[in-house]
Structure formats: structure tokens, C-alpha cells
Write a protein that holds these residues in place. Structure first.
Motif, PDB file in Angstrom:
ATOM      1  N   LEU A 114      45.746   5.325  78.615  1.00 25.33           N
ATOM      2  CA  LEU A 114      45.082   6.259  77.697  1.00 25.33           C
ATOM      3  C   LEU A 114      44.632   7.507  78.443  1.00 25.33           C
ATOM      4  O   LEU A 114      43.912   7.409  79.429  1.00 25.33           O
ATOM      5  N   ARG A 115      45.029   8.660  77.983  1.00 26.79           N
ATOM      6  CA  ARG A 115      44.674   9.869  78.708  1.00 26.79           C
ATOM      7  C   ARG A 115      43.866  10.874  77.872  1.00 26.79           C
ATOM      8  O   ARG A 115      42.798  11.282  78.264  1.00 26.79           O
ATOM      9  N   THR A 116      44.378  11.263  76.734  1.00 26.62           N
ATOM     10  CA  THR A 116      43.694  12.301  75.960  1.00 26.62           C
ATOM     11  C   THR A 116      42.637  11.685  75.045  1.00 26.62           C
ATOM     12  O   THR A 116      42.651  10.484  74.764  1.00 26.62           O
ATOM     13  N   ASP A 117      41.731  12.538  74.570  1.00 27.39           N
ATOM     14  CA  ASP A 117      40.704  12.089  73.625  1.00 27.39           C
ATOM     15  C   ASP A 117      41.336  11.368  72.428  1.00 27.39           C
ATOM     16  O   ASP A 117      40.853  10.317  71.997  1.00 27.39           O
ATOM     17  N   GLN A 119      44.178   9.845  72.186  1.00 29.16           N
ATOM     18  CA  GLN A 119      44.737   8.542  72.550  1.00 29.16           C
ATOM     19  C   GLN A 119      43.631   7.487  72.638  1.00 29.16           C
ATOM     20  O   GLN A 119      43.787   6.370  72.150  1.00 29.16           O
ATOM     21  N   ASN A 147      40.501   3.963  84.518  1.00 32.13           N
ATOM     22  CA  ASN A 147      41.200   5.245  84.479  1.00 32.13           C
ATOM     23  C   ASN A 147      41.110   5.923  83.104  1.00 32.13           C
ATOM     24  O   ASN A 147      41.872   6.832  82.803  1.00 32.13           O
ATOM     25  N   VAL A 148      40.176   5.476  82.282  1.00 28.62           N
ATOM     26  CA  VAL A 148      39.972   6.068  80.955  1.00 28.62           C
ATOM     27  C   VAL A 148      38.643   6.829  80.959  1.00 28.62           C
ATOM     28  O   VAL A 148      37.603   6.256  81.265  1.00 28.62           O
TER      29      VAL A 148
ATOM     30  N   ARG D 115      39.985  15.766  83.268  1.00 32.68           N
ATOM     31  CA  ARG D 115      40.359  14.542  82.582  1.00 32.68           C
ATOM     32  C   ARG D 115      40.180  14.603  81.063  1.00 32.68           C
ATOM     33  O   ARG D 115      41.109  14.360  80.327  1.00 32.68           O
ATOM     34  N   THR D 116      38.994  14.925  80.606  1.00 37.28           N
ATOM     35  CA  THR D 116      38.760  14.871  79.167  1.00 37.28           C
ATOM     36  C   THR D 116      39.165  16.188  78.503  1.00 37.28           C
ATOM     37  O   THR D 116      39.315  17.221  79.153  1.00 37.28           O
ATOM     38  N   ASP D 117      39.322  16.129  77.188  1.00 35.09           N
ATOM     39  CA  ASP D 117      39.644  17.339  76.418  1.00 35.09           C
ATOM     40  C   ASP D 117      38.643  18.452  76.723  1.00 35.09           C
ATOM     41  O   ASP D 117      39.027  19.613  76.920  1.00 35.09           O
ATOM     42  N   CYS D 149      46.467  16.151  80.962  1.00 31.19           N
ATOM     43  CA  CYS D 149      47.142  15.894  79.687  1.00 31.19           C
ATOM     44  C   CYS D 149      46.526  16.728  78.576  1.00 31.19           C
ATOM     45  O   CYS D 149      45.308  16.729  78.400  1.00 31.19           O
ATOM     46  N   LEU D 150      47.359  17.399  77.818  1.00 34.73           N
ATOM     47  CA  LEU D 150      46.902  18.186  76.674  1.00 34.73           C
ATOM     48  C   LEU D 150      47.409  17.521  75.397  1.00 34.73           C
ATOM     49  O   LEU D 150      48.611  17.509  75.129  1.00 34.73           O
ATOM     50  N   SER D 151      46.508  16.994  74.608  1.00 33.30           N
ATOM     51  CA  SER D 151      46.921  16.427  73.333  1.00 33.30           C
ATOM     52  C   SER D 151      47.303  17.558  72.388  1.00 33.30           C
ATOM     53  O   SER D 151      46.883  18.704  72.575  1.00 33.30           O
TER      54      SER D 151
END
Lengths: 322, 322, 322, 322
Positions: A114-117, A119, A147-148, D115-117, D149-151
Motif C-alpha cells: 500500500l503506497r498512496t492514501d 490505496q 511500510n504503510v 510518503r503520504t499524499d 507514488c502519486l495517486s
């Protein structure tokens, strides 16, 4: 039976899972460990987390461990069961089994893909759907291992949208500002619901976290009575004493905070304190060598001296081995 | 029953695990899938790998799946069972169960905590000790997912020291030079034992890998008959034809090679070919939307045209749905 | 001018790089910072490390910073210059420039693409070749940021093969056993050369590391005089006092140990102590908000009380702001 | 001079940076390379990207490279300059220098700490502020290397809020659905502005990406004339021919798509085609050995045959060496 909700507060201990020398479940030590956690004054007990080596147990062993713990603890304090699994079906089965036996809620962590918000949101949404409207959930937020990453905005969104989420087990590091932001979202009303925030990381930044508004800790520190006392004094507005006691424990807190090795240090300490019969972790797992043992002995000796020096009455150590 | 050894060669298919619409094990599709893999000319079958969604099965389901497959396949081709687990006890139990039922060997991958050569070595040493001297092992080398990297020197050291290691499932990418280095270690005598190298990654670099000395592929490509043919022609020294056939499949091979989504694409293709009844992956898992479906249809149509254009006799498609 | 070698010992401070409010190099603060580090009793000074925001300086600024520092410090203590760069040509240019100006050595870290032992070895071999036979090298071992892991065996191999490597800046965490293994390789003779081991991570496990045989620390802790005193007493066999002093600083050491934010905390502390004029880090960089500031104030107040309580003579704080 | 905007379309080539045998800037090859890219029909040229080894150039070399390219290319096609840097000050300096010389825009990538948006958003906001309201920006979205990562939701938010963002260089993989979602946000009106989407990854999924609505590619494929032709035919609704031509190039596209080694393969191909004088990458960088060279020769021979077989008129190869 009690269930957890957004008022969860105090010290929730993360339980080890005791094994015998040949790696089997050690039920006698399990009972004694629960008694110990209760005697320490724990406000709740979380089982089958990472420290509980959950991923090395069979589904059958996990189910039996939950049953044994529930029988011993009963309704005295809430018991939270870690149910994170690579498959939602397995997660749901363990969660329902646990709730049927009287658990107070379950704990779920993310998986490393899981990487993006969005997801993370979709994942949590699916978890919540699988668990249904009745099971209270602790969200474990431990990016160092999972890693989240959960931003404050994402935590707000999740807890606003999914009412069964009750507690954030916050152990992102560094993570102090996150706490302030989460509480600010409550005072400003941008998030309607209050949430309980219990911190992990062995309590490594506990005093700063308390000052920023957390409700307590959920961690496997091998001296639960110490953090119980710190948190009680903090909320009784005896803050200087709370900090002094905390500082006495800090060298050991910091020493336990070694990813991987920490589990072995905690099990060894519990073993030395007479709580569990065997310090062994299941393979593949860490084990202490002679240097590690001597180092731990030295730190525990210094802890005793630091406590003696405090001049503040602490509850007596609970075990002969202590 | 056959066991795998360092002469393993050809096309080993990585099997899907078929589920019904409600997520239960689909035993009828399991039987049909095994028949299909055998009809395609597969030289071996690997079950309960990542593509087999092994981590979403209960221990009971895994054991039952092994039993069902072994009963259907019998001794016709070697069956390898993925047994990677967070705990060695669980890994050993499944491995012994599988071998008792006639499996030809097991496949093991590393876990993401392993970083240095010595950490990987110690892990493999423990795995080998747990599995004992009788169970042949395929080492899965897939750093894109496992986060564990095996240098050529480390592979040489592992296979030299642990005789039960037989096959390297090589899917590091990029990884072409690694193959050359591993074969050079054999021709120079710096490693005494030959090892079998079967490549994964859906065969994305198969022709280059064959030219560098691999023994074949072990992958879940949804047109096993295509890669079977490519590999047979290659080893029959009909290399131009092998490459032409390969290039016809390349757009689909490349399309399947999407981490996460690849599983859904393969199950859907197997479903369209009439092999399995339901394309569903267990949650949390990928699913195709309408765009994905249309895209797949277009690629499969172009594959049919490319095969027709080849002018080289290919075995007829095995299923009505093909 | 002094050069570093395998006998490097004591406290090497990692220097900040002071900027003015508008982000320009602040040469006056640079001079005062060097004086401060020397007054604290530092045994060496390392500039242009991660804490020195080296990657945000132009090549011209870096070269000028080295010149300014060398002019101020002269030959009083060894100055080590961080030269890690994405390109070896740029690394070599800065290294040669620094040595020409009297630097005692350079510090190099790995880059995140390095995974296996052989990849790291080849990288270090190329670095050593680029730097030539005259420039002494500190190897920075900081996997939490660089993502490069050096096993004890690999460290032994590197230092055995490349004589210009002199010091290991050890900051893997957890990393206590690694120290024991590295020293065991010396006492057993399996590595012929002694190496200097200086630890980083802000000194978070310093007492355990000293007990396992390190030579000192190389870190940017904002109270260098504290760690100078701890290390001196340790090597003077006044170990209890060393530990007591250490424990007084531990809450601040632990607080600074927040990846990212740590830099801002250290610059702010140096600014409060009157050493640098402006706490600003270059963008993109961390900055403290009001909560962070209050938290720091509280911790520094408690530090003063803890030092007072010690009853052990400490050198007076060096700055009015202290 | 032209500037890029949301209508950017076609094939933008990512330029190599040519060096001489001793690693110096090769200005003659630079001129020839620009002529080649223009002769190939490139719709734009992007310099100082990852493939341009930007991070191994000094600031002085980068500035000189921009000047040389701008002088050669003039206003014939837009030139985009990669300006990603660990420090915003350095980024801004290069960006302003480039725009002053006539560049059409700059390209920026994230850094691995994001990491986060919200972290990504804050980073981009700061970049946009540093670059000011006049400089058009290409956002590079390449998580395989940048770890950012870009959602789709985040891309929408960024492009909605920051009008200087014009183009998304999309190279997340797998990333097909992302394109559909980004376009759906336009057709539904949930994002008001159109954006240009140009794909990278060497064009590995170009036909699927075109079908999902991209505007073209921005990649360093060593046969730009091939992808120019594919994209022109696609937008001229000659889609079958576009796919047939694409499939002829696919084995080479796929072969170049090896992280790290890809740069060496492309420079070698450009060298063989007579475009640049030396295939060397600056250290630390990849280099081809004899096996790699033979493998490439074989693939390029097959490419010639595949093109011949197409029976579709392709522009003649532009160089004697081709």
C-alpha cells in the motif's frame, strides 16, 4: 464483555506468546503471563501482535491462544486480538472467533504494497467490510515495519468514514507532530469523532506524546508496572514525578527499542522476572548471546539503582525474579 | 515418485489456485487446470507460489490443495510446492506433508528483513536444517517482491554448501549477467556442482536468458503451450523459429508482467480459455475492470493473428475457449 | 597537518552548516561554530555530512566552506570532509580540494542502489581508486538513510583489502553485535588490521557501544561537551560516572534522534546556545513549530536539572545562551 | 521561444549526455545528438533527466549543457530541462538559467523521503513557489526509482491547484488504470483543467497507454524515429499499422527497459548508429561487457529483419552507422 471504543485509555500491554523449549505453545506460562499483566495494573491486553509472533502460529494455535487468554482474563480488562493476515478470509475468521470468545476488539495493520492514501483507504474499507459493523478495530500505524504511512489527513478521513475504527495505535517515528495534528482536527471540529490514540514504539517518546494529547500506550515493554505508573501520574497531574519515573526506565526502554532483537530482550526479561518459563522465540527469530545477556544484566542493575534513587514510592516488583 | 534435481529442465508452469465465486476452493477447476497444464506439455508444475495465492490459504486448504493436485498429476511430471512461511515450523509441516504425498520438491523464498549476504546465508542454512537432508529445494530469487538480493557469489556459496538446493528460480531483473556469471562459475570449476536455473518474470527476457545458459522457465504465463514450444525448439537448435514464436507471444508476456494485476490477467485468460470456472482472486486481490477486459481481448486477438502469420506449425489450442 | 588513521578516537563532532535568514552561507557563524566545537573539547570535526546539508550546497559553496573551516581550525584537530556524491568525478574533486587545504580525511557513504555484498565491494573499490592511495577514508555505515547494509564480514573484507579505509562510522541500528563481531575479527586475527570504529545515531546506544569496544562517537549532538565528558571518563575507567552523565543527556539524545526533524532540533539548540545566528535549514528542510519549540524548551530545562542533580563536576556551559 | 503547456503531444525524446573517453563533456557529439533527435522527428527534447546523468554533472557543466543545446536546437522544438535537486536553491538557479536561454519548461521529480499524499503535495507546493508563476513544469512520476507514488486523486489535486504544472510524465508501472482515471476526471469535470500525459518507461506499454488516452511519450528509446512513427500513425487513426510497427520494436524496447543497464544500452546504440562518439557513462555507471554487446547485436539484427518484414514504409535510418 467489555469492548473497546474511542475512550480507550491508559496502558495496554502487548503480550508475548510463550513457547516451551521445543517450540510448542506453553499454556502454563500463558496463564502466568496474563496474571502478571493484570497484576501490573494493565488497562488492557493486546495479543497476537508482531511481538506475539502471530505470523509464526498456525490458525489452530492462534485460535487456541485466544481461547486460553480469554478464559484467564475474562472480563477484567479488554483483550484486543491482532488479526492482520495476507488474506481477508483468514483475518475475518480469527476476528469472529475472538469476538465470540469475548475479545474487546481486533487490531489490523496494513501490508507493504500500500503506497498512496487512496490505496490505504481502499484497503481499510475492505477490512471494515469484511469485519462487519460489530467488531471494534484498532488501526496499527507502524510504517517502520509495515511500510504503510498514514498522514493525519488520512487518519481523519478513515476514522470519520468508518465508525468501527476506534483506536489508533500510533507508532510512526518521528511522529510527535502527527499527534498534535490529530488532536487539532478534533478541537477544530474538522473531524467530528474523537479517537483514542495509544502509542507504541516501546514508549520511546511517551512523555512528549502525552503532552501532545495521547490517551496512553500500547506496547510490550517488559516492565508494564513502570509505564502504568507513569501514565497514571501523568493523568493525575503529577507530571514531574511521571517524568522522573519515566527517565529511570528510559535506558531500558531505549535498549528494548531494537527492531528484531527487541522481542528477544523482552522475552528474556519476562523470563528473568519469573513470568514465563522460556525466553525462546520461534524460528526464524532472534536469540541473545552471552554479550547481549551481560549487557541486559547491566542495564537491569542500573534500572534497580535508578528506581531506588527516585525516592518516589513505586509499587513493589511483582515477581521473585524481579 | 520423481524428485527434482540439478538436471531440471524445460517449462515448469506456476499454477494458479482456482476459487469459486464465493471464494471457496474449486476442486473441479483444480483438476481441469492440472489436465490443461499437462496437455500443454509442461515439464513440471509448481503450486502454492505467489501466483497461487498461497498466503491467503489456511494451512488446511494448502494441505488439501497439495493432496488434490498430487492425486490428479501422480508421477507424470514433478510437482514442486511453495512452502515459504513466516515461521519455519509451518514451512516444515507443509513440506513434509507434501513430500509424503509424492511432491518432487519444495520452493522457498526469502523474507524482506534479510539484507546482507551473511543474513541470507544464515536464513537459508536454517531453512535447509528445518527441511532435512531429503527434501529437494528450489530457491526463489525474486527481489522485486521479496526484497532479498542474491549475488552470483552468494548463490554459488549456498549451492556449494547445501546439497539439497537443486534449482534456482531466477527472477531478479535486470538479471542477464547473473546467469552468465553463474554458468561461468561452473565452467571455471569455482563451483563444483551444476545447478538448474529456471527463470521467472513471466519469461520477459527468455530468449536472452536461454542464450546465456538457463535450463528453462518456471512461470505462470497463461499460454504454457507457447513457452513449451519456444523452449523445445531452442534446445532442438531451431533457434530462429524459437525466437519468432517467442516474439509473437511477447506482447502478452509483457502485458501479464504487471506486478499485482498480472495474477488477475492470468486467471482471466485461463477462465476465457475454459480451464478454470472463475477468475476471482481472494481478497485482498486484483480484479479486472471493463477497460482491462477490453484491453486483454484486443491483445489476445492480436496474439491469434500473430500466431497465424508465423507460418510455423504450432500445437492446436487445447481448449474450446482458446 | 594531521591525517586520520585507525587510531582515531574520542568525540568527533558532525558539524552543522550555518545559513543566514535568506539562506546564504553564514561565515561568521561558521567561525563561531568551529570555535565552539573546539572549546567543547571535540577530538575532531566532520563537515559536509548529512547533518551539514551537503547535498543542498553548490560545489562552489562546499569548496568555500571547507576553506573557511580549515582556516579557522587549522591543525588543532583533524577535519574530515563528507564527499559523497552521485558522481565519482565530483566526489574526487571535492576530496582533492579538501586535502590540499589540510583536511585529515574524507567520509563516503554508499548509494541506495547497492544491495549485495559484491555490489557494495565494487562500489567501495571504485571510490578508493578514484580517491587514490593518499586520502584517508571514513566509511559511513548508515543503512537507515543510505539503504546500504555492511555485514561484519564485508567490513572486514573492505578494510583488509583497501588500506586507505581507516574509520568505520557505524550507525546501523540495531548494531551492537556488529561491533562485537568486528572486534572479534581483530582479536582472532581473521582481520589483520585494526580499524577505528566511531558511532553515530546521535550516540543513542553509546554506553553499550563503548562496552563492546568502539573508539568513540562521530555525531552532531548539540551538547558536544557532554559526550566528550562521557567518552573521556569511560576511557579513564570512571565508568559509573560516565554512565550517570550519559543518562542525564539521554532524554535529549533520544529526542534529537528523529530522522529529518533532528537537524532542525540541533540547529535550534545551537542557535539558543548562542553559537549560530540562525537555525534555518535550507529548503526542502525541517523547521520547528511552536509545539516543537516548547517541547524542546521543556527537555532542555530538564537537562539542566538533571545535570545539577548529578553532583559530578561538569565543565561549565560554554555559551551565555547555554 | 515555445513553452510547453497542457497541449504537449507526440514524442519527446529524453536526451543522453555525451562524454568523451576521459569523461569530459563532448560538445561535438552533443550537437550531432540534437540534430539526430530533430531529424528523427521528435516533437520535443528533454535534457538532464536521469538518462542524462544529470546528477553526475557539476552545476557549471549542467548550465553549459543547457546553453549548448539551446543554441543548437533554437526554437525548432520545445526543450525541457530536468532540474531535480536535493536543494530548492540549486533547482531554482538551474531553472531560471534554462528559461533565460529559451527552454520551454522544466521537469521535476520527487525525493524518496516523501510518503503520504500530503507530504508530496507540500513538496510540490514548495517547488512551485520556488519556480514562480512563469516556469512551466513537467511532473515526473517514476516511483520505481524515486520511491514517490502519486495517486490519480493526488495528481488531480496538484494540477488543479498549481497552474504552472502542465505535463505529467507518467511512468508508474503498472500504471494503465491511472491513465484512465486521470482522463475520467477530465470528462466528468471533477478536474477542470486538461493535462498533458506523456509516458516513460521506454514506451513498454505504449499501445495500451495510447488507447487509454495519453498524448504521447517522453522517453530515451534509442530509435526515436520508430516511436515517432508509431505515435503519428496512432493519432492519424492508422492504428493497426501503429501496433505492427510497435511490435517490431518491442523486443528492443523491452531489452532497454533494464534499470541501470538501460542507459548503457541506449548510449551504445546511439554510438553504433554514429550519433555520439563514445558510449561511456560517467562513474559510477553501467558499462556493457562482451556478452551484453553480442546480445545487443543480435537484437538489433532481428529488429532490422522485423522492420523489413513489415512491408510498411518507414523513414530510412538516419545515420550511416544505423
Amino acid at each position: 464483555m467489555p469492548v473497546i471504543d474511542e475512550s480507550a485509555r491508559g496502558f495496554y500491554v502487548i503480550s508475548a506468546t510463550p513457547f516451551t523449549d521445543d517450540g510448542a505453545m506453553d499454556w502454563t506460562s500463558t496463564d502466568r503471563l496474563m496474571d502478571f499483566y493484570l497484576d501490573c495494573g494493565s488497562d488492557g491486553i493486546t495479543i497476537l501482535g508482531m511481538m506475539g509472533e502471530a505470523q509464526k502460529l498456525s490458525q489452530e494455535e492462534s485460535a487456541a491462544f485466544v481461547a486460553r487468554v480469554m478464559k484467564r482474563v475474562g472480563s477484567r480488562v479488554p483483550v484486543v486480538v491482532g488479526v492482520t493476515s495476507a488474506g481477508f478470509r483468514l483475518m475475518g475468521d480469527l476476528a469472529r472467533h475472538s469476538m465470540d470468545l469475548g475479545a474487546a476488539g481486533v487490531m489490523v495493520s496494513g501490508t507493504s504494497a500500500l503506497r498512496t492514501d487512496d490505496q490505504v483507504y481502499a484497503y481499510v474499507e475492505s477490512v471494515v467490510r469484511e469485519l462487519g459493523p460489530e467488531i471494534p478495530v484498532v488501526v496499527q500505524d507502524y510504517p517502520q515495519v509495515s511500510n504503510v504511512c498514514l498522514s493525519p489527513a488520512l487518519v481523519n478521513r478513515l476514522f470519520a468514514d468508518f465508525p468501527t475504527l476506534k483506536v489508533l495505535k500510533h507508532e510512526e517515528a518521528p511522529g510527535l507532530r502527527k499527534i498534535s495534528k490529530l488532536r487539532a482536527a478534533e478541537s477544530s471540529g474538522s473531524r467530528k469523532r474523537r479517537i483514542s490514540i495509544l502509542v507504541g514504539n516501546g514508549g520511546l517518546h511517551l512523555m512528549q506524546e502525552l503532552a501532545r494529547g495521547i490517551d496512553g500506550a500500547m506496547t510490550g515493554f517488559a516492565f508494564p508496572e513502570g509505564l502504568v505508573e507513569v501514565i497514571r501520574r501523568w493523568f493525575a497531574d503529577d507530571r514531574d514525578a511521571a517524568e522522573d519515573i519515566y527517565d529511570a526506565y528510559l535506558p531500558v526502554i531505549r535498549h528494548e527499542n531494537q527492531i528484531g532483537l527487541g522481542l528477544a530482550l523482552r522475552k528474556e526479561t519476562l523470563c528473568r522476572r519469573g513470568v514465563i518459563a522460556c525466553a525462546r522465540a520461534r524460528a526464524p527469530g532472534p536469540a541473545l548471546d552471552a554479550d547481549d545477556q551481560a549487557e541486559l544484566t547491566h542495564l537491569l542493575d542500573r534500572l534497580e539503582r535508578a528506581k531506588a534513587r527516585l525516592g518516589i514510592a513505586l509499587p513493589p516488583l511483582l515477581m521473585a525474579g524481579g
